[in-house]
Design an enzyme around this catalytic site. Structure first.
Site, short mmCIF file in Angstrom:
data_model
loop_
_atom_site.label_atom_id
_atom_site.label_comp_id
_atom_site.label_asym_id
_atom_site.label_seq_id
_atom_site.Cartn_x
_atom_site.Cartn_y
_atom_site.Cartn_z
N CYS A 21 35.92 60.41 56.75
CA CYS A 21 34.79 59.52 57.02
C CYS A 21 34.50 58.42 56.00
CB CYS A 21 33.53 60.34 57.25
SG CYS A 21 33.64 61.23 58.81
N ASN A 32 35.30 61.85 68.15
CA ASN A 32 35.81 61.07 67.02
C ASN A 32 35.57 59.58 67.21
OD1 ASN A 32 37.53 62.06 69.08
ND2 ASN A 32 39.33 61.19 68.09
N1 LIG Z 1 34.12 65.60 59.83
C1 LIG Z 1 32.93 65.53 59.26
O1 LIG Z 1 32.69 66.20 58.26
C2 LIG Z 1 31.85 64.64 59.80
C3 LIG Z 1 32.09 63.78 60.86
N2 LIG Z 1 31.09 62.98 61.35
C4 LIG Z 1 31.30 62.13 62.52
O2 LIG Z 1 31.30 62.98 63.68
C5 LIG Z 1 32.23 62.50 64.65
C6 LIG Z 1 33.22 63.59 65.00
O3 LIG Z 1 33.96 63.90 63.83
P1 LIG Z 1 34.92 65.18 63.78
O4 LIG Z 1 34.22 66.34 64.37
O5 LIG Z 1 35.42 65.27 62.39
O6 LIG Z 1 36.08 64.71 64.77
P2 LIG Z 1 37.25 65.60 65.38
O7 LIG Z 1 38.39 64.70 65.61
O8 LIG Z 1 37.43 66.84 64.57
O9 LIG Z 1 36.65 66.09 66.80
C7 LIG Z 1 36.40 65.23 67.85
C8 LIG Z 1 36.78 65.95 69.15
O10 LIG Z 1 36.34 65.16 70.26
C9 LIG Z 1 37.26 65.36 71.32
N3 LIG Z 1 37.10 64.31 72.32
C10 LIG Z 1 37.39 62.98 72.23
N4 LIG Z 1 37.06 62.35 73.36
C11 LIG Z 1 36.54 63.27 74.20
C12 LIG Z 1 36.01 63.22 75.52
N5 LIG Z 1 35.94 62.08 76.18
N6 LIG Z 1 35.60 64.36 76.09
C13 LIG Z 1 35.67 65.54 75.42
N7 LIG Z 1 36.14 65.65 74.16
C14 LIG Z 1 36.58 64.53 73.56
C15 LIG Z 1 38.60 65.37 70.63
O11 LIG Z 1 39.59 65.99 71.43
C16 LIG Z 1 38.27 66.15 69.35
O12 LIG Z 1 38.55 67.54 69.49
C17 LIG Z 1 32.85 61.24 64.06
O13 LIG Z 1 32.12 60.13 64.49
C18 LIG Z 1 32.64 61.42 62.56
O14 LIG Z 1 32.54 60.19 61.89
C19 LIG Z 1 29.82 63.02 60.80
C20 LIG Z 1 29.54 63.85 59.76
C21 LIG Z 1 30.53 64.75 59.19
O1 LIG Z 2 30.23 61.63 57.41
C1 LIG Z 2 30.93 62.50 56.98
O2 LIG Z 2 32.03 62.82 57.42
C2 LIG Z 2 30.54 63.29 55.78
O3 LIG Z 2 31.25 62.69 54.65
C3 LIG Z 2 31.06 63.35 53.41
O4 LIG Z 2 31.47 64.71 53.50
P1 LIG Z 2 33.02 65.16 53.34
O5 LIG Z 2 33.90 63.97 53.52
O6 LIG Z 2 33.20 66.33 54.23
O7 LIG Z 2 33.15 65.70 51.84
P2 LIG Z 2 32.58 65.20 50.43
O8 LIG Z 2 32.12 66.39 49.69
O9 LIG Z 2 31.66 64.07 50.55
O10 LIG Z 2 33.90 64.70 49.71
C4 LIG Z 2 34.58 63.51 50.10
C5 LIG Z 2 35.66 63.18 49.10
O11 LIG Z 2 35.10 62.75 47.86
C6 LIG Z 2 35.64 63.50 46.78
N1 LIG Z 2 34.62 63.62 45.71
C7 LIG Z 2 33.39 64.11 46.00
C8 LIG Z 2 32.43 64.19 45.02
C9 LIG Z 2 32.71 63.75 43.71
O12 LIG Z 2 31.88 63.78 42.78
N2 LIG Z 2 33.95 63.24 43.46
C10 LIG Z 2 34.92 63.16 44.43
O13 LIG Z 2 36.03 62.68 44.16
C11 LIG Z 2 36.04 64.83 47.42
O14 LIG Z 2 36.98 65.52 46.64
C12 LIG Z 2 36.58 64.37 48.75
O15 LIG Z 2 37.90 63.93 48.63
C13 LIG Z 2 29.57 63.34 53.07
O16 LIG Z 2 29.38 64.06 51.85
C14 LIG Z 2 28.76 63.99 54.18
O17 LIG Z 2 27.37 63.89 53.89
C15 LIG Z 2 29.04 63.25 55.50
O18 LIG Z 2 28.36 63.87 56.56
#
Ligand SMILES: NC(=O)C1=CN([C@@H]2O[C@H](COP(=O)(O)OP(=O)(O)OC[C@H]3O[C@@H](n4cnc5c(N)ncnc54)[C@H](O)[C@@H]3O)[C@@H](O)[C@H]2O)C=CC1
Ligand SMILES: O=C(O)[C@H]1O[C@H](OP(=O)(O)OP(=O)(O)OC[C@H]2O[C@@H](n3ccc(=O)[nH]c3=O)[C@H](O)[C@@H]2O)[C@H](O)[C@@H](O)[C@@H]1O
Length: 463
Positions: free
Chosen positions: A275, A89
Site C-alpha cells: 500500500c 484490490n
Molecule cells: N493489505 C492491507 O494491509 C491493507 C489494504 N487496504 C486496501 O484494501 C483493499 C484490498 O486490499 P487487500 O485485501 O490487500 O487486497 P487482496 O488482493 O489481498 O484482496 C482483494 C481480493 O478481491 C478479489 N476481487 C477483485 N475483484 C473482485 C470482484 N469483482 N468480485 C469479487 N472479488 C473480487 C480478489 O480476487 C482478491 O482476492 C485495497 O484497496 C488496499 O489498498 C487497506 C488497508 C490495509
Molecule cells: O493501507 C495499508 O495497507 C496499511 O499500510 C500500512 O500497513 P502495512 O503496510 O501492513 O505495514 P507497516 O507496519 O506500515 O509497514 C510497512 C513497511 O514499512 C516498514 N517500516 C515500518 C515502520 C518503521 O519504523 N520502519 C519501516 O521500515 C515495514 O518494515 C514495512 O516494510 C499502514 O501501517 C496501515 O495503517 C495501513 O492500513
C-alpha cells in the site's frame, strides 16, 4: 432497519481478517465474504488459510459456518445483505492513462455494477478499499444508473487502517474507525447503521464521522504520513553513515519529543508492502490532476528516498564483497515485507534479490512464512528478470536458516523476524566462507557480539 446480514466483496488481506473480527464481535450478524477467486475461497474454507496473520486461525475456526461464511456465490450474498463492504484490490494501473501511478479502479467499478444489477432491496454500500478522493461519487453514479426500480443505495467511505502482522490486534483495538457519509438525512442514517455494527466492540468516542471526501483523503494522507516518517529517518540514516552518528540513537532522541512520538522511526532497508507505494503514487497523481505540482513533488520525494534507500543497501552489499558477487552464494534471511506476515508485495527483499541476481550472485533464501512458490513467482516476474530460467537456477529456497547459511559468503537480513535474533551465530559463522559478512537491513542483531565472533558487520545508519 438493523444490519443483520453483511456481504464483503474481496476475501483478501483486508476482507478476510476484518470480516472474521466482525463475525466474532457480532454473533447476531451473518457475515459472508465472497471472492471471484474460487481458489482463495477454498483456502479460507480449509485448514490452511490463504494468509498468515497472528490470531486469525482461532477466530476463523470459531466462527466459520456459524455466522462467518466464505463463498463464491457473489450474487446471492449481495442479494441477501443489508450492508456490503467493497474490499477488493485497487492496484497501481499498469496501462493507459495514469500508468504506473493512478489507482486502477476496475475491480471497484465491477463490484458497483454487480451490486446494481443483482440487488432487489435497499443496500448500504461501504467503500473499504483504499480509493482516490471522490471515488464514492463514481460508485454512486454507477449504482444510480443501473439499479432495479425502487432499490436505493447509500455509499459510505470506511477506510481500513490495519497493518499486516498485527491485523487482528488492530481490528480489535482500532485507534479510530472512520466513516464518511453523504451530507443528507439518508447519509446520516447509513452512518448510524454502520456505527451500530462497530459499537459492538469499538467505544463510541473512537468512531469518527466526516464527510465522504474527507474520509477518502484521510486514508491516503495517513499512509503518506507514515511512509514519510520512514523516509525521513532513512534520510538521516544516510547522514549517520557518513558522519559517525548512530541512527538508532538519533531516532530515540527525536521520538522522545511528545509532539513527534517514537513509532515509525525505525530506519530500514526501505519500506515495502502493498500500500505505501501504491497510495503515495496515487496521491501524487491526484495532485498532478488537480494541477498542484508543488504538492505532487513534495510527496514524490518520499518515494524517491525509499528507492534510494533500497538501492543504497543493495549496492553496499556488492561494494563490501570486494565489488563483485558474480558466482558468490549469498544467504537472504527474510523475504516478507515485514515480520509476522507471509506477504511479499513490494517487499524490499525483492529489490535486494534482483540487484544481486543481476550481478550474477546465487541466493539461498529462508523465510519462515513465505511459500517457496511465492518467492519463485516474485523473482521470475518480468519486472525482475527477462531470464526466468536462469533465476530459478540461481536460487535455492531453504526451510532451515542454518542450511541456508551453509558455505555462503554473506547473510543479508531483509525482514525483522524475531527468530533471526536468537540464532546460533557462532555455529553459522563456522559454516560460512571467510571473511563472513552480515548485512543487517533491519538493525535487529547485536553487532558487537557478531563482530567478536568474527563477522564483518554492516548495517543501516551506523558506520
Ligand atoms: N493489505 C492491507 O494491509 C491493507 C489494504 N487496504 C486496501 O484494501 C483493499 C484490498 O486490499 P487487500 O485485501 O490487500 O487486497 P487482496 O488482493 O489481498 O484482496 C482483494 C481480493 O478481491 C478479489 N476481487 C477483485 N475483484 C473482485 C470482484 N469483482 N468480485 C469479487 N472479488 C473480487 C480478489 O480476487 C482478491 O482476492 C485495497 O484497496 C488496499 O489498498 C487497506 C488497508 C490495509
Ligand atoms: O493501507 C495499508 O495497507 C496499511 O499500510 C500500512 O500497513 P502495512 O503496510 O501492513 O505495514 P507497516 O507496519 O506500515 O509497514 C510497512 C513497511 O514499512 C516498514 N517500516 C515500518 C515502520 C518503521 O519504523 N520502519 C519501516 O521500515 C515495514 O518494515 C514495512 O516494510 C499502514 O501501517 C496501515 O495503517 C495501513 O492500513
Amino acid at each position: 432497519m438493523a444490519v443483520t446480514k453483511i456481504c464483503c466483496i474481496g476475501a483478501g488481506y483486508v476482507g478476510g481478517p476484518t470480516c472474521s473480527v466482525i463475525a466474532m464481535q457480532c454473533p447476531h450478524i451473518k457475515v459472508t465474504v465472497v471472492d471471484i477467486s474460487a481458489h482463495r475461497i477454498s483456502q479460507w474454507n480449509s485448514e490452511k488459510l490463504p494468509i498468515y496473520e497472528p490470531g486469525l486461525d482461532d477466530i476463523v475456526k470459531k466462527r466459520r459456518n456459524v455466522n462467518l461464511f466464505f463463498s463464491t456465490n457473489i450474487e446471492e450474498a449481495i442479494q441477501e445483505a443489508d450492508l456490503i463492504f467493497i474490499s477488493v484490490n485497487t492496484p497501481t494501473k499498469t496501462f493507459g492513462v495514469g500508468k504506473g501511478r493512478a489507482a486502477d479502479l476496475m475491480y471497484v467499478e465491477n463490484c458497483a455494477r454487480t451490486i446494481a444489477q443483482v440487488s432487489t432491496s435497499d443496500k448500504i454500500v461501504v467503500e473499504k478499499s483504499t480509493v482516490p478522493v471522490r471515488a464514492a461519487e463514481s460508485i454512486l453514479k454507477i449504482l444510480s444508473a443501473n439499479h432495479k426500480p425502487n432499490v436505493k443505495f447509500q455509499v459510505l467511505s470506511n477506510p481500513e487502517f490495519l497493518s499486516e502482522g498485527v491485523a487482528v490486534e488492530n481490528l480489535l483495538n482500532a485507534d479510530r474507525v472512520l466513516i464518511g457519509h453523504e451530507e443528507t438525512a439518508d447519509g446520516l442514517w447509513a452512518f448510524k447503521e454502520l456505527s451500530k455494527v462497530y459499537l459492538n466492540w469499538i467505544p463510541e468516542e473512537k468512531i469518527l464521522r466526516t464527510n465522504t471526501w474527507s474520509s477518502e483523503l484521510t486514508k491516503l494522507g495517513a499512509n503518506a504520513f507514515l511512509a514519510q516518517r520512514i523516509s525521513s529517518i532513512n534520510s538521516l540514516s544516510v547522514m549517520c553513515e557518513v558522519t559517525g552518528a548512530d541512527v538508532s540513537e538519533v531516532a530515540k532522541g527525536i521520538g522522545l519529543d511528545s509532539r513527534i512520538g517514537p513509532k515509525f522511526l525505525q530506519a530500514s532497508v526501505g519500506f515495502g508492502g502493498s500500500c505505501f507505494q501504491k497510495d503515495l503514487l496515487n496521491l501524487v497523481y491526484i495532485c498532478e490532476c488537480l494541477n498542484i505540482p508543488q504538492v505532487a513533488v513534495y510527496w514524490q520525494q518520499v518515494l524517491d528516498m525509499n528507492d534510494y534507500q533500497k538501492s543504497r543497501f543493495s549496492n553496499k552489499i556488492i561494494e563490501s564483497l570486494f565489488n563483485t558477487v558474480t558466482g558468490k552464494r549469498i544467504t537472504m534471511f527474510g523475504f516478507a515485507f515485514k515480520k509476522d506476515t507471509g506477504d511479499t508485495r513490494e517487499s524490499p527483499a525483492i529489490h535486494v534479490a534482483k540487484t544481486l541476481l543481476d550481478e550474477g550472485a546465487n541466493l539461498n533464501i529462508y523465510d519462515p512464512k513465505v511459500e517457496p512458490e511465492q518467492i519463485k513467482k516474485d523473482l521470475t516476474h518480468p519486472y525482475v528478470t527477462d531470464n526466468p530460467e536462469n533465476v530459478i537456477k540461481s536460487i535455492e529456497i531453504h526451510n532451515d536458516p542454518y542450511t541456508a547459511a551453509d558455505s555462503t559468503h554473506a547473510i543479508v537480513i531483509c525482514t525483522e523476524w524475531d527468530e533471526f535474533v536468537n540464532l546460533d551465530y557462532e555455529k553459522i559463522y563456522e559454516r560460512m566462507i571467510k571473511p563472513a559478512f552480515i548485512f543487517d537491513g533491519r538493525k535487529i542483531l547485536n553487532h558487537e557480539v557478531l563482530a567478536t565472533i568474527g563477522f564483518q558487520v554492516h548495517t543501516i545508519g551506523k558506520r
